[in-house]
Motif scaffolding. Sequence first.
Motif, short mmCIF file in Angstrom:
data_model
loop_
_atom_site.label_atom_id
_atom_site.label_comp_id
_atom_site.label_asym_id
_atom_site.label_seq_id
_atom_site.Cartn_x
_atom_site.Cartn_y
_atom_site.Cartn_z
N ASP A 1 1.36 -7.21 1.25
CA ASP A 1 1.12 -6.55 2.35
C ASP A 1 -0.04 -5.67 2.61
O ASP A 1 -0.73 -5.57 3.60
N ALA A 2 -0.72 -5.33 1.34
CA ALA A 2 -2.00 -4.62 1.43
C ALA A 2 -3.21 -5.71 1.42
O ALA A 2 -4.46 -5.41 1.48
N HIS B 1 -0.57 5.80 -5.79
CA HIS B 1 0.14 4.50 -5.64
C HIS B 1 -0.39 3.62 -4.67
O HIS B 1 -0.93 4.09 -3.40
N THR C 1 5.55 -7.58 -3.36
CA THR C 1 5.62 -7.50 -1.70
C THR C 1 4.43 -6.57 -1.15
O THR C 1 3.87 -6.75 -0.27
N SER C 2 4.42 -5.22 -2.01
CA SER C 2 3.50 -4.25 -1.63
C SER C 2 2.22 -4.62 -1.79
O SER C 2 1.10 -4.60 -0.90
N ARG D 1 3.11 -1.70 -12.21
CA ARG D 1 4.22 -1.98 -11.17
C ARG D 1 5.59 -2.01 -11.81
O ARG D 1 6.53 -1.98 -10.99
N GLY E 1 -0.84 -0.51 -3.16
CA GLY E 1 -0.28 -1.96 -3.16
C GLY E 1 -1.29 -2.86 -3.83
O GLY E 1 -0.71 -3.86 -4.44
#
Length: 387
Positions: free
Chosen positions: A104-105, A316, A100-101, A296, A318
């Motif tokens: 999104d990135a 951190h 998901t991250s 991850r 994405g």
Amino acid sequence: MAEKEPAAKEPPENDSVEMDSTIEQSDKKKSDSKKDEVTMTVTKDAETPELRNALQKTPKVRLASIAFVESPLQFLSALEAHDPAEHLRIRARANAKGMTSFLDAFDSAWLPKNVSLERVGAKPGVLRKHNFDRIYIGDACSGQVHKAIAMAYLERRMPEVVILDDGLATYSTIDILTAKRGPLVRPRQKLKASRAIMAAHVADRLRGLAPAGKLRWHTALPVSKTMRKAFLKSGAEITRHKFEHLQTLPTGGSHPRDNPVIGSALVADGLIHADSYRAWLESLMAEGPITYYPHRRETEEFLAELGRDERVRIKHVGLPIELRLVNLPPNSTIRSLPSTAAISLATLNPDVTIAVTEIPAEWWTGASADSLRKSLNAQSVKADVDS
């Protein structure tokens, strides 16, 4: 497309060392292409003006392909495998850890032309409703992928299948597909009887594609001569890449001020002891502050504890580390345990030093097989190696 080589012949020694963009397969397709050239020449000479106009109005045939991916690396591998002449639908399993991250990135503008992205995993319906010319598989041991393929192609012929890189676990997948029998299952994974039957069925279906030239492995990983020879002997093909598309993306970002360290999932997966891993990080921090790029699958508890050390800056992001560190300055040094990221970064940054620490015997918890431990420590980040 790159040059193709006969499957039965051993590639020249230089080709086994350099990770060139080559395709290794039989000469049969070459002879078929020559026949096609002759046919096309005769047809063109025999064209009438009316026929020529009709041919010009006929739409060009484009391949329709679908990719099932469950990790950032599988996603990037699908982009590298994409043929400009095909319409590729990428179905990403958004609920997989870290996806998901990443999604999104990831800027949709970075997708090649004719590539679309859907945040759903492998569903049987899409394979039953559409006739795809090619299927890209990121995790060949995924239960969701097995169910989709088994239900959609129980009685139908399968199209071409391309295996994408799924980290160092890809080697296990290739070994299974090269074997005469056995289910597609991850090392140490225990399956219920129904899942084991499905995993064996899908493995047999994929093996059956190899003699017909419809099974291919698209990879940036080093491939040992033994593995290459066995896979090609089955009739399958190997396609090589160097992350050509990834290197065109404007994703380098700011470079770390301190020594970059690639985090490992070996502790989270229960394969090595946490205190041994922490001691390795301590030895690196003794030389100066580090910038730590977590894997991850690392736990929030471990990262929170590590982040309390003022010598550590946890980054951190994405996007996967291959995208973040693609443009590191020459002569930089990245520290890592054996990992796919180390191999990828060595391919992307030939002027950057990838310092890989071999895992000592006492670090292992005993949860992994001897073959897996030897395989991890044997991986080269620079070139193809003998097994």
